[in-house]
Design a protein around this motif. Structure first.
Motif: not given
Length: 348
Positions: A287-290, A270-276, A297-299, A320-321
């Motif tokens: 947003v966390a990519e897997n 898992r890694c966080w995306d640039y959207a939060a 996925g959104h958390w 997505g974002s």
């Protein structure tokens, strides 16, 4: 445990994807600013999801061919400030130019020639940003000089007079964006430099229009290479993500880390995306990519501790974002149908 989300509105509006991708244009509280074609449009959040959404105001862009700067609308909606390739310009809603602050060209080649046509757009994607704090008295602009160095300048919102200038000696920007912390104090500038990393600065914005200038301008990055994502709707804290997306952090105005959360705690790869951002005063949505084919996925996380509350369960697939609005809701965009949707935590 999953956290259910409830759809509270959706709309198909050409160009609305920009509201959830990239750095947002600054807008008055409870409003969204959207660049569509040659206009910067301002929408009330609720009104945007009407059957036929109409902007409350629309400011004509002074350089129609240039759309890469991050612009801002004054808190009272009386004017907008555009971050151009070679100037910062304030524009009234009727299209009148109120003032202009000239600077060097954001084009990547230093000293390249210009035709003299102010509508000329030079090559390159590099750009600056502007920001108008909540009191509406000043404009903070990230600009470049003719010989290459970049500065963070403070302008009087009434006439564009420069009241302060801070050199950004280490910056080689591809782009930037700015926020103010609640309370009218600290202004934050985040400078992205592509593969070269990220710079983050903070300054005390009090009193700048009278010429006293920003005080306590400080480097908040401390070589930590963190991207500014959002500011809290009520408290003077802000949210960042590490450039390689390993962890999220909540910071005090001076950069002190108040809470953090590693993406690895969500699961392997898992890694966080640039959207939060802050969905509301107590909740972060991220947003966390897997690394799998089913997309990110959104958390939801606790805004104080960044403790994980759970993955967001939507009534239909959403990936997505996203963009958090701070009022208990957040936006997503479906690329397949070009539909913008607004969500709230079920039961809230």
């Amino acid at each position: 445990m999953d956290v259910a989300a409830r759809l509270i509105g959706s709309v198909r509006l050409p160009g609305a994807a920009a509201l959830v991708t990239g750095a947002p244009h600054g807008a008055p509280a409870g409003r969204l600013a959207l660049r569509r074609g040659d206009r910067l449009e301002v929408y009330g959040v609720a009104e945007l999801f009407a059957d036929a959404p109409r902007p409350e105001a629309a400011f004509p862009a002074p350089w129609p061919g240039w759309d890469r700067g991050v612009d801002a609308v004054a808190p009272d909606g009386s004017f907008a400030v555009f971050s151009g390739q070679r100037a910062v310009r304030a524009v009234a809603a009727d299209g009148r130019a109120l003032w202009e602050h000239r600077h060097g060209c954001w084009g990547p080649v230093v000293g390249h020639p210009h035709t003299g046509d102010e509508q000329e757009v030079c090559g390159g994607l590099e750009h600056g940003s502007v920001h108008v704090p909540a009191d509406g008295r000043s404009v903070w602009a990230h600009v470049v000089d003719a010989d290459g160095p970049e500065h963070w300048v403070v302008l009087d919102a009434r006439d564009g007079r420069e009241t302060a200038r801070f050199p950004l000696e280490d910056s080689a920007a591809s782009g930037s964006h700015q926020f103010s912390l609640p309370g009218g104090g600290t202004v934050l500038l985040c400078v992205g430099m592509g593969q070269d990393g990220v710079l983050l600065y903070g300054a005390d914005g009090a009193g700048t229009p009278d010429g006293t200038g920003p005080s306590g301008v400080r480097d908040l990055g401390e070589d930590l290479d963190r991207i500014l994502l959002d500011v809290h709707p009520d408290r003077p804290v802000y949210l960042t993500v590490e450039h390689s997306c390993d962890d999220l952090r909540v910071h005090a105005p001076d950069g002190t880390v108040l809470a953090g959360r590693d993406a690895a705690e969500l699961g392997e790869d898992r890694c966080w995306d640039y959207a939060a951002g802050f969905a509301d005063a107590d909740t972060v949505v991220a947003v966390a990519e897997n690394g799998e084919d089913d997309g990110p996925g959104h958390w939801l996380l606790d805004a104080h501790s960044l403790a994980v509350l759970g993955p967001v369960a939507y009534p239909h697939p959403v990936t997505g974002s996203l963009r958090a609005l701070g009022d208990g809701t957040w936006l997503t965009h479906d690329r397949a149908t070009d539909t913008l949707s607004r969500w709230r935590r079920a039961g809230a």
